[in-house]
Write a protein that holds these residues in place. Structure first.
Motif, PDB file in Angstrom:
ATOM      1  N   ARG A 129       1.027  -1.372  -0.063  1.00  0.00           N
ATOM      2  CA  ARG A 129      -0.020  -0.140   0.092  1.00  0.00           C
ATOM      3  C   ARG A 129       0.927   1.237  -0.013  1.00  0.00           C
ATOM      4  NH1 ARG A 129      -5.227  -0.455   3.849  1.00  0.00           N
ATOM      5  NH2 ARG A 129      -6.295  -2.167   2.920  1.00  0.00           N
ATOM      6  N   VAL A 130       1.942   1.210   0.699  1.00  0.00           N
ATOM      7  CA  VAL A 130       2.897   2.459   0.659  1.00  0.00           C
ATOM      8  C   VAL A 130       3.947   2.398  -0.015  1.00  0.00           C
ATOM      9  CG1 VAL A 130       2.300   2.833   3.181  1.00  0.00           C
ATOM     10  CG2 VAL A 130       4.484   1.518   2.563  1.00  0.00           C
ATOM     11  N   LYS A 152      15.525  -1.162  13.578  1.00  0.00           N
ATOM     12  CA  LYS A 152      16.802  -1.045  13.356  1.00  0.00           C
ATOM     13  C   LYS A 152      16.910   0.248  12.217  1.00  0.00           C
ATOM     14  CE  LYS A 152      17.480  -5.874  14.126  1.00  0.00           C
ATOM     15  NZ  LYS A 152      17.923  -7.206  13.256  1.00  0.00           N
ATOM     16  N   ALA A 153      15.886   0.794  11.919  1.00  0.00           N
ATOM     17  CA  ALA A 153      16.136   1.913  11.164  1.00  0.00           C
ATOM     18  C   ALA A 153      16.774   3.139  11.829  1.00  0.00           C
ATOM     19  CB  ALA A 153      14.751   2.651  10.584  1.00  0.00           C
ATOM     20  N   LYS A 154      17.539   3.907  11.233  1.00  0.00           N
ATOM     21  CA  LYS A 154      18.519   5.092  11.591  1.00  0.00           C
ATOM     22  C   LYS A 154      17.554   6.148  11.243  1.00  0.00           C
ATOM     23  CE  LYS A 154      21.878   2.925  13.023  1.00  0.00           C
ATOM     24  NZ  LYS A 154      21.973   2.242  14.479  1.00  0.00           N
ATOM     25  N   ALA A 155      16.610   6.314  10.519  1.00  0.00           N
ATOM     26  CA  ALA A 155      15.800   7.556  10.000  1.00  0.00           C
ATOM     27  C   ALA A 155      14.637   7.044   9.215  1.00  0.00           C
ATOM     28  CB  ALA A 155      16.944   8.316   9.045  1.00  0.00           C
ATOM     29  N   ILE A 156      13.600   7.817   9.102  1.00  0.00           N
ATOM     30  CA  ILE A 156      12.665   7.716   8.278  1.00  0.00           C
ATOM     31  C   ILE A 156      12.325   9.116   7.600  1.00  0.00           C
ATOM     32  CG2 ILE A 156      10.907   8.096  10.279  1.00  0.00           C
ATOM     33  CD1 ILE A 156       9.037   6.139   9.084  1.00  0.00           C
ATOM     34  N   ARG A 157      11.855   9.020   6.474  1.00  0.00           N
ATOM     35  CA  ARG A 157      11.625   9.995   5.676  1.00  0.00           C
ATOM     36  C   ARG A 157       9.969  10.583   5.874  1.00  0.00           C
ATOM     37  NH1 ARG A 157      14.375  10.728   0.499  1.00  0.00           N
ATOM     38  NH2 ARG A 157      15.888   8.894   0.232  1.00  0.00           N
ATOM     39  N   PHE A 158       9.909  11.962   6.104  1.00  0.00           N
ATOM     40  CA  PHE A 158       8.616  12.236   6.305  1.00  0.00           C
ATOM     41  C   PHE A 158       7.560  11.767   5.305  1.00  0.00           C
ATOM     42  CE2 PHE A 158      10.141  16.238   8.637  1.00  0.00           C
ATOM     43  CZ  PHE A 158      10.115  15.563   9.881  1.00  0.00           C
ATOM     44  N   SER A 159       8.027  11.535   4.175  1.00  0.00           N
ATOM     45  CA  SER A 159       7.024  11.178   3.069  1.00  0.00           C
ATOM     46  C   SER A 159       6.645   9.430   3.420  1.00  0.00           C
ATOM     47  CB  SER A 159       7.659  11.172   1.725  1.00  0.00           C
ATOM     48  OG  SER A 159       8.658  10.394   1.492  1.00  0.00           O
ATOM     49  N   THR A 160       7.608   8.869   3.811  1.00  0.00           N
ATOM     50  CA  THR A 160       7.178   7.598   4.321  1.00  0.00           C
ATOM     51  C   THR A 160       6.247   7.277   5.492  1.00  0.00           C
ATOM     52  OG1 THR A 160       9.457   6.866   3.352  1.00  0.00           O
ATOM     53  CG2 THR A 160       8.357   5.277   5.062  1.00  0.00           C
ATOM     54  N   LEU A 161       6.752   8.326   6.414  1.00  0.00           N
ATOM     55  CA  LEU A 161       5.784   8.358   7.550  1.00  0.00           C
ATOM     56  C   LEU A 161       4.373   8.742   7.604  1.00  0.00           C
ATOM     57  CD1 LEU A 161       6.046   8.183  10.797  1.00  0.00           C
ATOM     58  CD2 LEU A 161       6.635  10.706  10.950  1.00  0.00           C
ATOM     59  N   ALA A 162       4.515   9.662   6.419  1.00  0.00           N
ATOM     60  CA  ALA A 162       2.914  10.262   5.954  1.00  0.00           C
ATOM     61  C   ALA A 162       2.323   9.173   5.316  1.00  0.00           C
ATOM     62  CB  ALA A 162       2.940  11.418   5.125  1.00  0.00           C
ATOM     63  N   ILE A 199       2.635   5.712   5.709  1.00  0.00           N
ATOM     64  CA  ILE A 199       2.505   4.858   6.636  1.00  0.00           C
ATOM     65  C   ILE A 199       1.095   5.418   7.663  1.00  0.00           C
ATOM     66  CG2 ILE A 199       3.021   3.615   8.771  1.00  0.00           C
ATOM     67  CD1 ILE A 199       5.882   3.412   7.447  1.00  0.00           C
ATOM     68  N   CYS A 200       1.142   6.474   7.876  1.00  0.00           N
ATOM     69  CA  CYS A 200       0.071   6.973   8.841  1.00  0.00           C
ATOM     70  C   CYS A 200      -1.170   7.043   7.982  1.00  0.00           C
ATOM     71  CB  CYS A 200       0.156   8.413   9.371  1.00  0.00           C
ATOM     72  SG  CYS A 200       1.464   8.505  10.578  1.00  0.00           S
ATOM     73  N   ARG A 201      -1.168   7.156   6.524  1.00  0.00           N
ATOM     74  CA  ARG A 201      -2.368   7.406   5.672  1.00  0.00           C
ATOM     75  C   ARG A 201      -3.171   6.108   5.750  1.00  0.00           C
ATOM     76  NH1 ARG A 201      -0.274   8.193   0.761  1.00  0.00           N
ATOM     77  NH2 ARG A 201      -0.191   5.999   0.660  1.00  0.00           N
TER      78      ARG A 201
END
Length: 78
Positions: free
Chosen positions: A34-35, A49-59, A61-63
């Motif tokens: 889906r994402v 284990k992730a060191k970072a997450i992109r805001f677009s990825t976070l958005a 997932i939240c969607r």
């Protein structure tokens, strides 16, 4: 001035993806489709284990999980 590594030692961002997936009866594979992420990359995030997450990825997932970033991420100072 940014905090020193000594100030951050023991502090941890926790990813609560398992809980959200369980509550929505969704598999990690379904969410990945889906994402538009690979299952491997989403698994790295899920296991913490992730060191970072992109805001677009976070958005994205939240969607798909119909949640807020604070539902997905938590902070714990040991």
């Amino acid at each position: 001035m940014p905090p020193s590594n000594d100030d951050l030692e023991g502090a941890r961002i926790m990813v609560k993806l398992d809980d959200l997936l369980y509550a929505r009866r969704m598999t990690l594979t379904e969410l990945a489709d889906r994402v538009g992420l690979t299952l491997a990359n989403l698994s790295i995030l899920k296991t913490g284990k992730a060191k970072a997450i992109r805001f677009s990825t976070l958005a994205a997932i939240c969607r798909e999980l119909e949640c807020q970033p604070g539902d997905l991420l938590g902070y714990r100072a040991d």
